[in-house]
Design a protein around this motif. Structure first.
Motif, short mmCIF file in Angstrom:
data_model
loop_
_atom_site.label_atom_id
_atom_site.label_comp_id
_atom_site.label_asym_id
_atom_site.label_seq_id
_atom_site.Cartn_x
_atom_site.Cartn_y
_atom_site.Cartn_z
N ALA A 278 0.83 -1.21 0.00
CA ALA A 278 0.00 0.00 0.00
C ALA A 278 0.86 1.25 0.00
CB ALA A 278 -0.93 -0.02 1.22
N ARG A 279 1.94 1.27 0.79
CA ARG A 279 2.80 2.45 0.85
C ARG A 279 3.51 2.70 -0.47
NH1 ARG A 279 4.14 4.91 5.61
NH2 ARG A 279 4.74 6.56 4.13
N ALA A 280 3.97 1.64 -1.11
CA ALA A 280 4.66 1.81 -2.40
C ALA A 280 3.70 2.33 -3.46
CB ALA A 280 5.26 0.49 -2.84
N ALA A 281 2.46 1.82 -3.43
CA ALA A 281 1.49 2.24 -4.44
C ALA A 281 1.00 3.67 -4.18
CB ALA A 281 0.30 1.28 -4.43
N GLY A 282 0.97 4.08 -2.96
CA GLY A 282 0.39 5.38 -2.64
C GLY A 282 1.39 6.47 -2.36
N GLU A 283 2.66 6.25 -2.59
CA GLU A 283 3.68 7.24 -2.26
C GLU A 283 3.63 8.41 -3.25
OE1 GLU A 283 6.43 9.61 -0.85
OE2 GLU A 283 5.66 7.85 0.23
N VAL A 284 3.55 9.64 -2.74
CA VAL A 284 3.59 10.89 -3.53
C VAL A 284 4.38 11.91 -2.72
CG1 VAL A 284 1.40 10.49 -4.74
CG2 VAL A 284 1.39 11.66 -2.52
N PRO A 285 4.96 12.90 -3.37
CA PRO A 285 5.68 13.94 -2.63
C PRO A 285 4.76 14.68 -1.67
CG PRO A 285 6.24 14.02 -4.96
CD PRO A 285 5.07 13.08 -4.84
N GLU A 286 5.29 15.04 -0.57
CA GLU A 286 4.50 15.73 0.45
C GLU A 286 4.51 17.25 0.24
OE1 GLU A 286 6.07 14.49 4.17
OE2 GLU A 286 5.35 12.41 3.97
N GLY A 287 5.35 17.73 -0.66
CA GLY A 287 5.42 19.17 -0.91
C GLY A 287 6.08 19.45 -2.25
N GLN A 288 6.48 20.74 -2.49
CA GLN A 288 7.12 21.17 -3.73
C GLN A 288 8.63 21.26 -3.53
OE1 GLN A 288 5.28 21.62 -6.56
NE2 GLN A 288 3.48 21.03 -5.31
N GLY A 289 9.33 21.27 -4.57
CA GLY A 289 10.77 21.45 -4.51
C GLY A 289 11.50 20.14 -4.72
N ILE A 290 12.77 20.32 -5.11
CA ILE A 290 13.57 19.15 -5.43
C ILE A 290 13.82 18.26 -4.22
CG2 ILE A 290 15.74 20.39 -5.12
CD1 ILE A 290 14.88 17.51 -7.58
N GLU A 291 13.91 18.82 -3.02
CA GLU A 291 14.15 18.00 -1.83
C GLU A 291 12.97 17.08 -1.57
OE1 GLU A 291 15.13 20.36 1.53
OE2 GLU A 291 16.99 21.15 0.66
N GLU A 292 11.74 17.62 -1.74
CA GLU A 292 10.56 16.79 -1.54
C GLU A 292 10.49 15.69 -2.59
OE1 GLU A 292 8.48 16.69 0.90
OE2 GLU A 292 9.35 18.40 1.95
N LEU A 293 10.87 16.04 -3.83
CA LEU A 293 10.88 15.02 -4.89
C LEU A 293 11.89 13.92 -4.59
CD1 LEU A 293 10.63 17.24 -8.13
CD2 LEU A 293 8.87 15.74 -7.18
N THR A 294 13.07 14.34 -4.11
CA THR A 294 14.11 13.34 -3.80
C THR A 294 13.68 12.45 -2.64
OG1 THR A 294 15.85 14.81 -4.61
CG2 THR A 294 16.50 13.05 -3.08
N ASP A 295 13.13 13.07 -1.58
CA ASP A 295 12.69 12.26 -0.44
C ASP A 295 11.60 11.28 -0.85
OD1 ASP A 295 14.46 13.55 1.20
OD2 ASP A 295 12.96 14.92 2.08
N SER A 296 10.66 11.74 -1.66
CA SER A 296 9.59 10.86 -2.10
C SER A 296 10.13 9.72 -2.95
CB SER A 296 8.55 11.67 -2.89
OG SER A 296 7.51 10.82 -3.36
N SER A 297 11.09 10.02 -3.81
CA SER A 297 11.69 8.98 -4.65
C SER A 297 12.41 7.94 -3.78
CB SER A 297 12.66 9.61 -5.65
OG SER A 297 11.99 10.44 -6.55
N CYS A 298 13.11 8.43 -2.75
CA CYS A 298 13.81 7.50 -1.84
C CYS A 298 12.82 6.64 -1.06
CB CYS A 298 14.70 8.28 -0.90
SG CYS A 298 16.16 9.01 -1.69
N ARG A 299 11.71 7.27 -0.58
CA ARG A 299 10.71 6.49 0.16
C ARG A 299 10.08 5.43 -0.74
NH1 ARG A 299 9.35 11.63 2.31
NH2 ARG A 299 7.58 11.82 0.85
#
Length: 691
Positions: A278-299
């Motif tokens: 469920a977490r893998a399927a539902g993972e999306v960035p929590e905010g804007q910016g490259i840091e949020e994109l990177t964290d979401s990609s890592c999660r």
């Protein structure tokens, strides 16, 4: 034909040559002389008949004396047989009590938590068997000594009875001759050693294995509880709570277990499979910016990796109680990430930039301006095959932060999963050690059962053969001496006094069981109340007092060995804590079966009473074909001899040296330091004293 009385002349012519005129007068009537003579003859006949009756009666008196003589001899044998049978029963049942208590010690040694008491119970069994050994030795010695004196005691008792029947000028001499005349008893087995050392060794080993199994089980229980707490039990955070909060799983997908009962590690594994999918399927960035994109990609990369690892995991329970499971660990810092496929798999986008091939967290990175160059790994950055993007700065450290952040704080799912995973490994190891110890317990229990059976075999051998002097019967040989004369009241003017000639008589007596004592045998009479002994030591409900156990065995000894099996069943079924223990339950049931199958011979404990029998029956059993033996005994009786002389003439000896009271053995009370002296009063039993 003439009628009327004769005339005077006719009377004068009557013949008087026969001298009947003294008895018959001229008129044909009896004279006074005739009456006097008839009266004298009648009186003489009366006195003669009375004298004959007296003579016949006195002559017949010798037979009842012979009967009493034979019965007195058999009574001595009966009294001795009662003593011997009682002591044999005590030795056997005391040995059985010791073996049963030792068997209880074996079972208790296989009960986790109670195995320490197993050594204590085995010690009680050992003390009972030691007491049995001392008692058996003293009993065998005492019985041999008493039996050796039995021929003389038979002679003494019977001679006393014969002598007591003499009165006035009527004198009797005689004794009872026992058959066989010397002991043919076989005492082998009475004082044999009862070796239970193998059982004691098995019990000690069983206690050690039980302790190992108990310790392993305790460790497994601790690990199981820790796993449950991490999954469901801890407040406010646990896997179940985090899965509901972070992934929004439903109750059916995310069940809660209010207690450790019914929970297992497979529950946590199944929950985690659902959670990471469920977490893998539902993972999306929590905010804007490259840091949020990177964290979401890592999660997302971490959740996908965890989902794959959970799919590789497994949980399976084996029939022996062990588990085959793999609850995989997840990395919790950068160093651990480097040991996973998160580090080595080429899952990150590459672009061809001016500085060279560059790795990005996502193609949406503003730094990804060049042409696509495929996919790369985090390991490639470390070895220089790709460059770190100056914008997203994607590296293994970013992935390590994701793992560390959720693992090192108690509101992170991975924090509790790490606890579950560690507990599962501790649980699996402990259960394997427990199963190994229980397998060794079972092997040792089987050895202990074999040692228990061997001890029972030593008890079930044929009992000593009791054949003392007089066992086949006693033949009373009695002579009446000359010298009795007709009483003066019967002799005198009318009958001449005569001396009564001597006479002899024989009789035989043997022992027969008294049917009236079936429910009141010698053991229940002698040991009445013994079963009310002091409370036993050890496990509650098991030993109700060792003395009470022995008393129960004694009570059942004479009424069939089904009672002994019942006592054993009650004893083993009363062991506390055995239910739920695989080895202990098995051992308890097998030992009870062994007692039921041991095949002890029943024993007739009815009291024996002397009864008259055919003399020839006794002689036949003794191997004498005719009455020649008795005739020789009769001829050997000296006229007017003393009992000692009569006994000596018949090859017997009157025993006068035995004390009136005789202690046959000291009976130890099992499980205590007390002893009960078994003292016989020979006078009360008809065994002793000079005639």
């Amino acid at each position: 034909m003439r009628t009327g009385s004769r005339s005077g002349s006719e009377r004068r012519r009557a013949p008087h040559g026969l001298g009947l005129s003294l008895f018959v007068d001229d008129e044909g009537g009896y004279t006074t002389v005739a009456f006097a003579v008839a009266l004298l003859v009648s009186i003489a006949l009366v006195f003669s008949l009375a004298s004959a009756e007296w003579t016949l009666t006195r002559a017949a008196d010798v037979q009842p004396v012979a009967d009493a003589c034979a019965l007195a001899g058999a009574n001595v044998v009966g009294a001795y047989s009662t003593v011997a049978t009682t002591l044999d029963a005590c030795v056997l049942t005391m040995g059985l009590a010791g073996v049963l208590v030792s068997g209880v010690g074996l079972v208790v040694s296989a009960i986790p938590g109670a195995q320490g008491l197993g050594a204590e119970v085995m010690g009680i069994g050992r003390r009972v068997l030691d007491a049995r050994g001392r008692f058996a030795t003293s009993a065998a010695t005492g019985l041999r000594r008493l039996e050796a004196t039995l021929p003389g005691l038979i002679v003494a008792s019977s001679a006393r009875v014969v002598s007591a029947n003499s009165e006035g000028s009527q004198s009797f001499t005689g004794v009872a001759v026992p058959f066989p005349q010397t002991s043919e008893s076989e005492w082998d087995g009475l004082d044999d050693e009862l070796d239970t050392s193998s059982m004691e060794q098995d019990a000690a080993e069983l206690q050690e294995r039980t302790t190992q199994a108990e310790e392993a089980k305790a460790e497994a229980d601790v690990a199981l509880l820790e796993g449950w707490r991490a999954d469901c039990g801890d407040e406010p955070y646990n896997l179940q709570q985090r899965a509901a909060t972070l992934a929004g799983l439903s109750e059916s997908e995310n069940p809660d277990y209010p207690s450790v009962e019914g929970w297992n590690f497979g529950v946590a594994l199944s929950r985690s499979r659902t959670y990471y999918a469920a977490r893998a399927a539902g993972e999306v960035p929590e905010g804007q910016g490259i840091e949020e994109l990177t964290d979401s990609s890592c999660r997302k990369a971490f959740f996908s990796y965890a989902r794959g690892r959970m799919a590789q995991g497994h949980y399976r329970e084996r029939a022996d109680g062990t588990v085959d499971m793999d609850l995989p660990e997840l990395p919790h810092d950068t160093d651990e990430v480097r040991s996973t496929t998160l580090y080595t798999d080429a899952t990150w986008p590459l672009t061809q930039e001016a500085a060279g091939t560059t790795l990005h967290s996502t193609l949406a990175c503003p730094g990804a301006t060049g042409a696509a160059a495929g996919m790369g790994s985090l390991a490639g950055v470390d070895v220089g095959s790709s460059q770190v993007c100056p914008v997203c700065a994607m590296s293994v450290g970013d992935m390590g932060k994701v793992a560390s952040a959720s693992t090192n704080i108690d509101n992170g799912y991975e924090h509790h999963w790490r606890r579950v995973s560690a507990a599962s490994r501790a649980y699996q190891d402990a259960r394997e050690r427990q199963a190994e110890a229980e397998a060794q317990m079972q092997e040792t229990a089987e050895q202990g059962k074999g040692a228990f059976d061997q001890a029972l075999e030593q008890l079930s051998v044929p009992r000593p053969k009791l054949c003392p002097a007089g066992a086949w019967g006693c033949i009373g040989v009695v002579a009446r001496s000359d010298g009795s004369t007709t009483p003066e009241t019967l002799a005198g003017s009318f009958v001449e006094g005569q001396a009564l000639p001597g006479g002899v008589a024989v009789s035989a007596a043997t022992l027969a069981p008294d049917a009236d004592t079936v429910e009141n045998n010698v053991l229940s009479r002698l040991f009445d109340g013994l079963a009310q002994g002091e409370e036993g030591e050890g496990v509650t409900g098991v030993l109700q007092g060792v003395t009470g156990l022995w008393g129960s065995l004694l009570e059942g000894y004479g009424s069939g060995y089904g009672d002994v099996a019942d006592v054993a069943d009650d004893l083993f079924s009363g062991i506390d804590g055995v239910f739920g223990t695989k080895v202990g339950s098995w051992l308890r049931d097998r030992l009870a079966e062994s007692v039921r199958a041991m095949g002890l011979e029943p024993c007739d404990l009815r009291l024996k009473k002397p009864v008259l029998c055919n003399t020839q029956d006794v002689l036949d059993q003794a191997g004498a074909a005719d009455l020649g033996t008795i005739r020789r005994y009769l001829e050997a009786i000296p006229d007017g001899g003393t009992p000692e002389e009569v006994a000596a003439a018949l090859g017997q000896e009157v025993w006068n040296d035995l004390d009136t009271t005789f202690t046959v053995a000291e009976i130890p009370v099992p499980g205590t330091d007390l002893t009960i002296p078994l003292t016989i009063d020979l006078k009360d039993l008809g065994l002793g004293g000079s005639p």
